[in-house]
Design a protein around this motif. Structure first.
Motif, PDB file in Angstrom:
ATOM      1  N   SER A 106       0.831  -1.205   0.000  1.00  0.00           N
ATOM      2  CA  SER A 106       0.000   0.000   0.000  1.00  0.00           C
ATOM      3  C   SER A 106       0.863   1.252   0.000  1.00  0.00           C
ATOM      4  CB  SER A 106      -0.912   0.001   1.231  1.00  0.00           C
ATOM      5  OG  SER A 106      -1.768  -1.125   1.229  1.00  0.00           O
ATOM      6  N   LYS A 136      -4.141   3.832   4.945  1.00  0.00           N
ATOM      7  CA  LYS A 136      -4.311   2.364   4.905  1.00  0.00           C
ATOM      8  C   LYS A 136      -3.002   1.673   5.277  1.00  0.00           C
ATOM      9  CE  LYS A 136      -5.379  -1.511   1.827  1.00  0.00           C
ATOM     10  NZ  LYS A 136      -6.135  -2.234   2.861  1.00  0.00           N
ATOM     11  N   GLU A 153      -2.288  -0.716   8.630  1.00  0.00           N
ATOM     12  CA  GLU A 153      -1.769  -2.088   8.540  1.00  0.00           C
ATOM     13  C   GLU A 153      -0.475  -2.250   9.320  1.00  0.00           C
ATOM     14  OE1 GLU A 153      -3.318  -4.587   7.494  1.00  0.00           O
ATOM     15  OE2 GLU A 153      -4.959  -3.691   6.358  1.00  0.00           O
TER      16      GLU A 153
END
Length: 435
Positions: free
Chosen positions: A77, A88, A92
């Motif tokens: 990402s 995002k 994570e």
């Protein structure tokens, strides 16, 4: 003692139910283990530079509680999403950290990602956590040092960068580049930032010389103690080679003497090193101010322990050349004083020497290669030891002279070969400054 067999009556309904439940639990457990293993394997072997978000998400779906799968999708990402969608990746990374709070890699990745999105405070906190978990590893400190450097906190930054470079020497050149970029006009700050480690200071002195900051490099070198200089003799040799390359011979002599293992190897101004060939010293490139001797086809060069002028040894050149031989590859760099008069002498002997062009001894100016003086050719035939004395004068810029054994070819279009046979001995080279 005999083992007893236990018989289970599977016809009993209760036993059947228990076995079925156990079998179901094993199947469910195996299912989740296989999912986790598959997700973990995908995350382990996927290349973040070539993996798509869908593939990374599949690994997360298979192993939702595996920190490695969340770390991998965060990397993907971070690479693929624009800067305004990096939340995002951060989420994570945070998930990976929560699942494995003692893995420094996840904290390090979280820290660099936070800084990239502009949150240097959280980035620093995460990177300091990575350093605490792996204090001896290079990269947590390296990334923390970079963050602090970009924040203008130079003293803290270079402390971390220095420790990182000590843990991984491949980072040292980049550390020096940072130092140079920040402190190029502040030598005091430069030497403070480099730290007290003697090997690092020696390496940084060489770095400065390579940046053409010769005076500053020598000042840093002189911050080392006498013992530290000798302990870093390999770097010292490189510094000497650098100084000779730029013709700063006097500075080269000083550093050479700093690292000399004993008095026998020290170099003196206005003196031929081992001029009588009495010391058992290697003649090669490792002796910057000693004899430089290279092998030449059809010419035997060696020390003769059976013949000498004054001591017990001499240098012998044995020729068996049927065609041409111009380069003899025998020389020595001798430090001298500028604008001074000297007397140069040596002794020569020959045996059955036959040639149209015999060897000569030359002295060249180490500054520009200009010829200062040339001896007569070695006498033909067989001759006892003969003294040769030649005066010469150095220029105002001369710091060293090159003593060289040379030969001029006697070949031409009509006679394309210039053979030489026989032996020549040299001994007792010396230079004396006139008062």
């Amino acid at each position: 003692m005999p083992q007893e067999l236990v018989h289970v009556n599977v016809r009993n309904p209760v036993v059947r139910i228990v076995l079925i439940l156990l079998l179901g639990a094993a199947v469910v457990w195996s299912y989740f283990v296989c999912r986790w293993y598959l997700g973990n394997t995908m995350a382990e072997y996927y290349n973040p530079a070539q993996t798509t978000l869908d593939a990374a998400q599949m690994a997360v779906d298979l192993g939702p509680k595996d920190p490695l799968t969340h770390w991998r999708i965060a990397q993907v990402s971070q690479k693929l999403l624009p800067l305004d969608q990096q939340a995002k990746a951060i989420a994570e990374y945070e998930r990976a950290v929560s699942l494995s709070p003692n893995d420094y890699r996840f904290w390090m990745a979280l820290g660099t990602a936070n800084e990239q999105t502009g949150d240097s405070v959280k980035g620093e906190q995460a990177l300091r956590k990575a350093v605490a978990l792996a204090p001896s590893y290079a990269y947590p400190r390296w990334y923390l040092g970079n963050l602090l450097l970009r924040s203008g906190r130079y003293e803290e930054a270079f402390k971390e960068l220095r420790l990182a470079a000590e843990a991984d020497t491949e980072l040292q050149p980049q550390q020096f580049n940072f130092l140079w970029a920040i402190y190029s006009d502040n030598l005091e700050g430069l030497t403070k930032a480099i730290g007290e480690n003697a090997a690092t200071r020696a390496q940084f002195a060489l770095y400065l010389l390579n940046q053409q900051r010769h005076d500053d490099g020598l000042l840093v070198w002189d911050t080392l103690s006498a013992e530290e200089k000798k302990a870093n003799h390999e770097i010292g040799n490189s510094i000497v080679a650098n100084l000779i390359l730029v013709r700063r011979y006097h500075d080269g002599v000083k550093v050479w003497n700093d690292i000399a293992s004993n008095e026998r190897y020290r170099v003196e101004f206005g003196k031929v090193f081992d001029g009588s060939f009495e010391d058992a010293i290697n003649y090669g490139p490792e002796m910057a101010f000693g004899w430089q001797v290279k092998a030449v086809p059809q010419l035997q060069i060696g020390i003769d322990p059976t013949k000498s002028n004054g001591g017990s040894r001499s240098l012998r050149l044995a020729f068996q050349v049927r065609a041409n031989l111009e380069s003899l590859n025998i020389s020595q760099l001798i430090p001298v004083a500028p604008d001074s008069e000297y007397d140069f002498e040596f002794y020569i002997s020959t045996e059955k020497l036959e040639t149209g062009s015999a060897p000569v001894i030359e002295l060249l100016d180490g500054t520009d290669g200009a010829q200062l003086v040339t001896s007569p050719q070695a006498p033909s035939g067989s001759n006892p030891w003969t003294r040769v004395s030649l005066p010469f004068k150095t220029s105002s810029k001369t710091e060293a002279v090159i003593l060289r054994v040379a030969r001029t070819s006697c070949s031409d279009e009509e006679n394309p070969i210039c053979p030489i046979y026989g032996s020549v001995w040299y001994d007792d080279f010396s230079i004396k400054r006139r008062r």
